[in-house]
Design a protein around this motif. Structure first.
Motif, mmCIF file in Angstrom:
data_model
loop_
_atom_site.group_PDB
_atom_site.id
_atom_site.type_symbol
_atom_site.label_atom_id
_atom_site.label_comp_id
_atom_site.label_asym_id
_atom_site.label_seq_id
_atom_site.Cartn_x
_atom_site.Cartn_y
_atom_site.Cartn_z
ATOM 1 N N ARG A 176 6.630 50.323 24.976
ATOM 2 C CA ARG A 176 7.602 49.869 25.978
ATOM 3 C C ARG A 176 9.010 49.814 25.406
ATOM 4 O O ARG A 176 9.992 49.987 26.135
ATOM 5 N N THR A 213 11.042 53.278 25.541
ATOM 6 C CA THR A 213 11.273 53.950 26.826
ATOM 7 C C THR A 213 11.803 52.946 27.833
ATOM 8 O O THR A 213 11.673 51.738 27.655
ATOM 9 N N TYR A 234 8.115 53.947 31.997
ATOM 10 C CA TYR A 234 6.919 53.187 31.621
ATOM 11 C C TYR A 234 6.072 52.879 32.857
ATOM 12 O O TYR A 234 4.863 53.117 32.868
ATOM 13 N N ILE A 275 2.349 54.525 33.162
ATOM 14 C CA ILE A 275 1.359 53.639 32.548
ATOM 15 C C ILE A 275 0.033 53.673 33.305
ATOM 16 O O ILE A 275 -1.044 53.440 32.727
ATOM 17 N N PHE A 328 7.284 59.805 25.344
ATOM 18 C CA PHE A 328 6.571 58.625 25.831
ATOM 19 C C PHE A 328 5.087 58.917 26.012
ATOM 20 O O PHE A 328 4.233 58.065 25.729
#
Length: 201
Positions: free
Chosen positions: A118, A121, A126, A130, A155
């Motif tokens: 986290r 980015t 995120y 996610i 990421f």
């Protein structure tokens, strides 16, 4: 609350570093155009001679670092490799640096978990990706994204580190998927830069 504040502060610092890196790259491109190192092989060779064997090593290290901590946009780094070292060598150095950086991001995320992912980015990216962690076919999603030139690869490497994906599978996906994206970034941005150079000449 404390973790959220720390993440926001770290995001701000990283964004400032990214902006600084981008400004530096723009200034270097302007310098390169004015000094003809991007348009003259003689000027380019003279520029590289100042750094000797350290130039490729330093560039690969920078490319690896920008994956782990986004100090400059990866596409700009790809362009820099092609402009400084030429198409073939630039592609090789870009490939090595980005693959090493991707592996480091995966291993760091596997060791330190979601908090570090986290940090590197923004909340927007995120929150967007996610949910992939809940997909049973994450490996296929990840592989497809790595092949595409516009996915947030850095990421996604951190995200992959949070899964049970075997290290060997991650390495295979990165080694196989990165060449196309790097090639498209490098050639596309070089074409744009050459257009700009010709426009102002």
């Amino acid at each position: 609350m404390g973790d959220t504040l720390n993440i926001k502060v770290c995001n701000l610092i990283i964004n400032l570093c990214t902006l600084t890196g981008l400004i530096f790259c723009i200034l270097f491109i302007i310098y390169g155009i004015q000094s003809h190192i991007f348009t003259s092989s003689e000027a380019l060779n003279s520029f590289l001679m100042k750094f000797g064997l350290a130039a490729p090593v330093a560039f690969v290290a920078i490319q690896a670092l920008q994956v782990v901590v986004p100090i400059l946009p990866g596409s700009i780094g790809c362009l820099g490799g092609v402009l400084i070292f030429g198409v073939f060598q630039g592609f090789i150095y870009n490939y090595i640096g980005i693959c090493v950086g991707s592996l480091l991001a995966f291993l760091i995320s596997r060791k330190y978990g979601i908090f570090f992912a986290r940090i590197v980015t923004g909340e927007k990216i995120y929150n967007k990706y996610i949910g992939w962690l809940n997909k049973s076919y994450f490996d296929r999603l990840f592989a497809a994204a790595i092949f595409l030139p516009f996915a947030p690869d850095d990421f996604l490497c951190y995200l992959a580190g949070l899964t049970k994906m075997p290290l060997y599978k991650f390495i295979i996906i990165i080694l196989a998927g990165k060449p196309l994206a790097i090639f498209l970034y490098s050639m596309g941005l070089e074409y744009i830069l050459q257009f700009v150079i010709n426009f102002f000449n």
